[in-house]
Scaffold this motif. Structure first.
Motif, mmCIF file in Angstrom:
data_model
loop_
_atom_site.group_PDB
_atom_site.id
_atom_site.type_symbol
_atom_site.label_atom_id
_atom_site.label_comp_id
_atom_site.label_asym_id
_atom_site.label_seq_id
_atom_site.Cartn_x
_atom_site.Cartn_y
_atom_site.Cartn_z
ATOM 1 N N THR A 46 0.828 -1.214 0.000
ATOM 2 C CA THR A 46 0.000 0.000 0.000
ATOM 3 C C THR A 46 0.860 1.261 0.000
ATOM 4 N N LEU A 48 3.839 2.060 -1.480
ATOM 5 C CA LEU A 48 4.871 1.630 -2.431
ATOM 6 C C LEU A 48 6.110 2.511 -2.332
ATOM 7 N N THR A 74 1.141 5.167 -10.330
ATOM 8 C CA THR A 74 1.008 3.747 -9.991
ATOM 9 C C THR A 74 0.069 3.029 -10.953
ATOM 10 N N THR A 79 4.112 2.679 -14.917
ATOM 11 C CA THR A 79 4.748 3.180 -13.693
ATOM 12 C C THR A 79 6.237 3.432 -13.934
ATOM 13 N N LYS A 447 1.368 -7.355 -4.593
ATOM 14 C CA LYS A 447 -0.040 -7.281 -4.202
ATOM 15 C C LYS A 447 -0.846 -8.304 -5.008
ATOM 16 N N THR A 468 -2.343 -6.299 -8.343
ATOM 17 C CA THR A 468 -3.115 -5.061 -8.442
ATOM 18 C C THR A 468 -2.317 -3.807 -8.117
ATOM 19 N N ALA A 469 -1.024 -3.944 -7.873
ATOM 20 C CA ALA A 469 -0.142 -2.782 -7.691
ATOM 21 C C ALA A 469 1.162 -3.076 -8.420
#
Length: 656
Positions: A46, A48, A74, A79, A447, A468-469
């Motif tokens: 969360t 990063l 992000t 990214t 993630k 998801t990240a």
């Protein structure tokens, strides 16, 4: 999902592990305290900026130009990590923290020649000479250097020398056939080819000079070929250079070209269901940070360790293995047949080399179990404290066998990831117990979630594995994919902005994971993904074959499973033993032994969409018991009647 606990962390784990040291550093330097691994993981995926900057600072990454930020944006893809920073991956591997000049850092065993050991000083010296040799050949930043070579010290030296220059490395294992190699390297157009003359696999000598000549002929970009006389040290060839000449003595110093964080480091290949193998470009900074994190914080490797992972240079685990000196660990290289003269060979090697962490594949562990092998009885494994398993899911009985037959004291880490990220994103960690049949955790900074068919995150249910990240080691891109379309289609076409990996995963409410195979048509055999397109180009090159479809059926017990090939033949031809043998021979020669199917069957037609795309996934579903109406939408098929043969075949298999 609740496998029994087979191993628990020691009470003082935070005082005697690399991740414990990292936690103390976070408290002292950042004022961060985490009650348990789950809290640490949630922070890492969360915040990063905070997490990846902590990895950068904790491992004291050396920069030639400092970054202006940790992360810019992000959204995936797109990214940007550590913008404006310049560094060099090879510089960090050759830093070898905690090791003295005369400490062994490469311990190499082979069935082709006597063992070779390189100290810290000797490794740096060999890289210095190889780097100078490449420079004499005109190699500079952005040039590609290709290695048709096995898991031996020279390949490692060449990779470091190449990347120290800012040039780009790519390797293929010498068991790869000409077609497999040229399909990969024609895409990246290397200017230098380094190749072995052959190798021994067990007691069999494999001469590869004809393949090397064919590869050279097919690669018009190659300006220089370097022959490494590995099988026959006395052999001569018509190449301009030998390895000894490339690495001749020189006064040129070992220096490292500063390159941007996302400058291409090497190109790995992952075969999809259509077209040529995907040329995945990985960057210096992303691979460096990811491997520092995994090797130290998850595998608990440091200066006292010797790290062995059985791999060829055609599998990303080789790239993962050879990063270990960056955390001060020595690496153990092995080239040859892991089952020669018996399945105890690698276990004996672990004893002989003092290996502290031994990585292998789930099929190998299950083969040892099936053979009744008890490694603790054939080798002294008292130095072993970590055992890694990847390449396929390891079932609960495989976990139990490890703790009964290998050691009750080591930590078994089942992990999964891929060539696409050149790491594992689910694995183990010293802070968590080992549950039979379960992967202990989602790795720091990864993630990972399971998603249902409608895209909803699910816990305790089977779903698509997604990320998801963003992670720094996600690919820089695909070679030649200038507009990024192929890259987006590969990972982001199903869930926009979310990485879909192509595996089925269940994530428990405790954070443990179980992976149950591929969700797409990419084949996974012995830990190496094989693309269906490669099969078809060879099989359908035979005069008798007009069409074909190949599927891999996973083994519920975690074994190698079955590779089944279905062929459509020209009128007047029947599939006989002679044609079966020729198909197998062509696949073995052009691609590799892993591409040889277990069974070949004749069918009347291959199911295709209205746009003529082969339907491997529906075929696989039908063969594993899914009703035809659920496996494929017949209205979308050009030839829906073609499914009947596979339905009949599935019924015959289940009845038999």
């Amino acid at each position: 999902m609740q496998g029994e606990i087979l191993w628990t962390p020691r009470a003082d784990v935070r005082e005697h592990t690399r991740i414990g040291d990292y936690l103390r550093w976070l408290e002292a330097e950042r004022g961060l305290v985490f009650a348990d691994y789950d809290a640490l993981w949630r922070w890492s995926v969360t915040d990063l900026d905070g997490f990846w900057r902590s990895i950068w600072d904790y491992f004291e990454v050396v920069t030639h130009t400092p970054p202006t930020a940790t992360v810019e944006g992000t959204a995936m893809p797109g990214t940007r990590w550590f913008p404006d920073a310049t560094l060099n991956y090879a510089q960090h591997v050759l830093r070898m923290p905690g090791l003295a000049d005369d400490d062994p850092v490469v311990v190499a065993h082979s069935q082709t020649r006597a063992p070779v050991t390189l100290t810290v000083a000797q490794l740096r010296e060999q890289v210095r000479r190889a780097r100078a040799g490449l420079r004499r050949l005109g190699v500079g930043p952005g040039d590609r250097v290709a290695a048709y070579a096995p898991n031996i010290p020279e390949t490692f030296v060449l990779m470091l020398a190449t990347t120290s220059l800012g040039a780009i490395f790519s390797s293929c294992a010498p068991e790869f056939g000409t077609r497999s190699v040229t399909d990969r390297w024609q895409q990246i157009e290397p200017t230098v080819l380094v190749a072995v003359d052959g190798y021994r696999y067990g007691d069999k000598a494999i001469d590869r000079r004809a393949e090397v000549a064919a590869i050279r002929a097919a690669l018009g970009s190659v300006e220089h070929t370097v022959l490494l006389n590995y099988l026959d040290p006395a052999a001569t060839a018509d190449t301009a250079l030998t390895w000894a000449e490339l690495t001749a003595d020189t006064d040129e110093p070992l220096v490292f070209e500063p390159v941007p964080f996302d400058h291409p480091l090497y190109v790995l290949y992952s075969s999809g269901t259509t077209g040529l193998p995907k040329p995945i470009v990985h960057g210096h900074g992303g691979i460096l940070l990811e491997h520092l994190k995994m090797l130290a914080l998850h595998h608990d490797l440091g200066p006292a360790d010797r790290f062995l992972w059985f791999s060829t240079t055609g599998w990303m685990m080789w790239n993962f293995l050879v990063s270990a000196p960056a955390v001060g660990a020595a690496i153990v290289l092995f080239d040859g047949n892991p089952a020669h003269p018996g399945l105890d060979a690698l276990w004996r090697l672990a004893e002989e080399t003092g290996t502290t962490y031994f990585g292998t594949s789930a099929p190998f562990l299950l083969a040892c179990r099936k053979a009744g092998l008890v490694p603790s009885e054939v080798a002294d494994l008292s130095a072993l404290r970590g055992l890694g398993s990847t390449g396929a899911p390891l079932p609960a009985e495989g976990f139990r066998w490890v703790y009964e037959a290998v050691s009750p004291d080591l930590q078994l880490q089942s992990l999964s990831g891929g060539t696409d990220v050149c790491t594992g994103f689910v694995g183990g960690v010293a802070l968590l117990p080992v549950h039979a049949g379960e992967i202990a955790c989602r790795c720091l900074g990864a993630k990972v979630e399971a998603r249902s068919a409608d895209g909803t995150p699910v816990v305790g249910e089977l779903g698509e594995l997604v990320i998801t990240a963003p992670m720094p080691s996600m690919p820089v891109g695909f070679w030649g994919d200038t507009d990024g379309r192929r890259y987006r289609e590969a990972y982001f076409d199903v869930y926009p902005g979310v990485w879909r990996h192509g595996d089925w995963i269940t994530v428990s409410d405790r954070g443990t994971c179980v992976i149950t195979g591929r969700s797409d048509a990419t084949l996974n055999r012995g830990g190496v993904r094989l693309g269906t397109a490669e099969f078809y180009s060879v099989v359908e090159g035979l005069d008798e074959v007009v069409d074909s479809v190949v599927v891999h059926l996973e083994d519920d017990e975690g074994g190698a499973g079955e590779l089944l090939l279905f062929v459509v033949l020209r009128g007047g031809h029947e599939l006989d033993d002679d044609l079966r043998r020729r198909i197998c021979r062509e696949l073995r020669t052009a691609l590799s032994p892993r591409h040889v199917p277990d069974e070949i069957y004749q069918v009347g037609a291959v199911p295709r969409t209205l746009s003529a795309k082969k339907l491997e996934v529906p075929v696989k579903k039908i063969l594993t018991g899914t009703p035809v109406e659920s496996a494929a939408a017949k209205g979308a098929l050009a030839n829906p009647e073609s499914l009947t043969a596979f339905e009949r075949f599935a019924k015959e298999r289940s009845a038999g």
